[in-house]
Design a protein around this motif. Sequence first.
Motif, short mmCIF file in Angstrom:
data_model
loop_
_atom_site.label_atom_id
_atom_site.label_comp_id
_atom_site.label_asym_id
_atom_site.label_seq_id
_atom_site.Cartn_x
_atom_site.Cartn_y
_atom_site.Cartn_z
N CYS A 95 -28.30 -17.81 47.58
CA CYS A 95 -29.20 -18.46 46.63
C CYS A 95 -30.58 -17.80 46.70
O CYS A 95 -31.22 -17.54 45.66
N GLY A 217 -36.65 -19.75 33.43
CA GLY A 217 -35.45 -19.60 32.60
C GLY A 217 -35.74 -19.53 31.12
O GLY A 217 -34.94 -19.00 30.35
N PHE A 243 -34.96 -26.40 41.15
CA PHE A 243 -33.62 -26.25 40.59
C PHE A 243 -33.27 -27.42 39.67
O PHE A 243 -32.20 -27.44 39.06
N VAL A 247 -32.37 -24.76 36.14
CA VAL A 247 -31.24 -24.35 36.97
C VAL A 247 -30.13 -25.41 36.93
O VAL A 247 -28.95 -25.10 37.09
N ALA A 285 -26.56 -23.50 42.25
CA ALA A 285 -27.88 -22.94 41.94
C ALA A 285 -27.81 -21.42 41.84
O ALA A 285 -28.32 -20.84 40.87
N SER A 288 -26.05 -20.37 38.66
CA SER A 288 -26.87 -20.69 37.50
C SER A 288 -28.04 -19.70 37.36
O SER A 288 -28.30 -19.19 36.28
N ILE A 289 -28.72 -19.41 38.47
CA ILE A 289 -29.89 -18.50 38.44
C ILE A 289 -29.44 -17.12 37.94
O ILE A 289 -30.10 -16.51 37.10
#
Lengths: 400, 80
Positions: A95, A217, A243, A247, A285, A288-289
């Motif tokens: 992460c 994002g 997050f 996220v 996380a 998603s990132i």
Amino acid sequence: MTDLLSKFDPLIAQREGLLATGLTDPFNLVMERVKSPTVAICNGKRTILLGTYNYMGMTFDPEVIAAGKQALEDYGSGTTGSRVLNGTYQGHRECEDALRDFYAMDHAMVFSTGYQANLGIISTIAGKEDYIVLDVDSHASIYDGCALGNAQIVPFRHNDIEALEKRLKRLPPEAGKLVILEGVYSMLGDVAPLDKMVPLAKAHGAMVLVDEAHSMGFIGEHGRGVAEAQGVLDEVDFVIGTFSKSVGTVGGFCVSNHPKFEILRLVTRPYVFTASLPPSVVATAATSIRKLMHGADKRQHLWDNSRTLHAGLKRLGFTLGTEEPQSAIIAVIMPGLEQGAAMWEALLNEGLYVNLARPPATPANMTLLRCSLCAEHSAEQVEEILGMFERAGRATGCIS
Amino acid sequence: MTDRDETARKIIALIEPYNKKGIAVTESTRFAQDLEWDSLTVLDFVAGIEDEFDILITMNQQAEIETVGQLIDAVGELKG
């Protein structure tokens, strides 16, 4: 015996007064089922979600969910430990790698919440003899980080460049200095003039921390936030984020290029003395990132949604927090708490959930209905939302 | 007029625009209880004081100042 809760009597009375009018308690809503990033069942009714800060709609992404399930299978439900003891798993490292890649920075440190990221970093880097200069509208986690660290606190008027400069000039030249700014301010959804403020802070010998919780994002070419969009990210010493917005899970972080950054893992109390995030959370996380790095199409659609909703609400006659849409947050200013709560309930009855924000959390004692758009809202949903605002606004007298 | 008197005169003049209740301001007047200032008013007023005397009053110092008299003394010290 003194009843220590007596100090809350005025708040208890205000709440009881509001509920006595027959309104639904705006702070006691239960999502009975969540069907997607934009729709849930509340009070047995299909409800469009417009107050979740789920900007990029990652909560139901199939790859994100699969990563979480796999980590749950492979590593169990929790770490039962601090990051500096038994709580660092492979997933925490992955992460942090994802964050370093996302921001193209040397260091990343993951916290259990965004609140703890601010609490930890701010209180650790600025001590009793140091000065923190911050925007007066800063988030509670920033103020709490200041309080935990005992630094000298100097607030300046929201987004006022001249006020910031005056205070920087008056600081003792030899003192340690930290300027704290946010990219997007969550109450009104307005953006900070970081391109002016960050160089100003550096010119006066201050380090700079920017909280980009509400821009990650979405804003900036690579989604790195307002500092990226305004071309000053290289001058920022610490970026804080969360997050629990774009996220789509829970946790917080700090990224930095500072060469001594890694020592913070040993001296930051809200990092050392708390349990680390469960493996399933860091797996979701990280996935998603990495997906957000390629989210240009989603970013475009989210901007389209923001512009459509902003223009539509303005056309209906609502007063908004910003003249132009500056982020995915659109704040609708209500005449007062009672009418705001009535409007909130009318929208819920229409099948729309927004955030009700009230004093003392709001600037200038405003009552706000805060809308946060999602990249997964369809154009049709945005039109449906505008219809709901029109009907609820007329029923409650907020618009004529 | 002493230096302290001059400081007091300027501070009381800066209070006036925010004295919505029109109360008679003395050195024992309390900012929170008597003038009923909210946090935004405090911010603006403190900024005005800082500009007038070219000083910095941190939130930590503000927490110690409850009355007009205490502010006059604090400003005197900060001016050096």
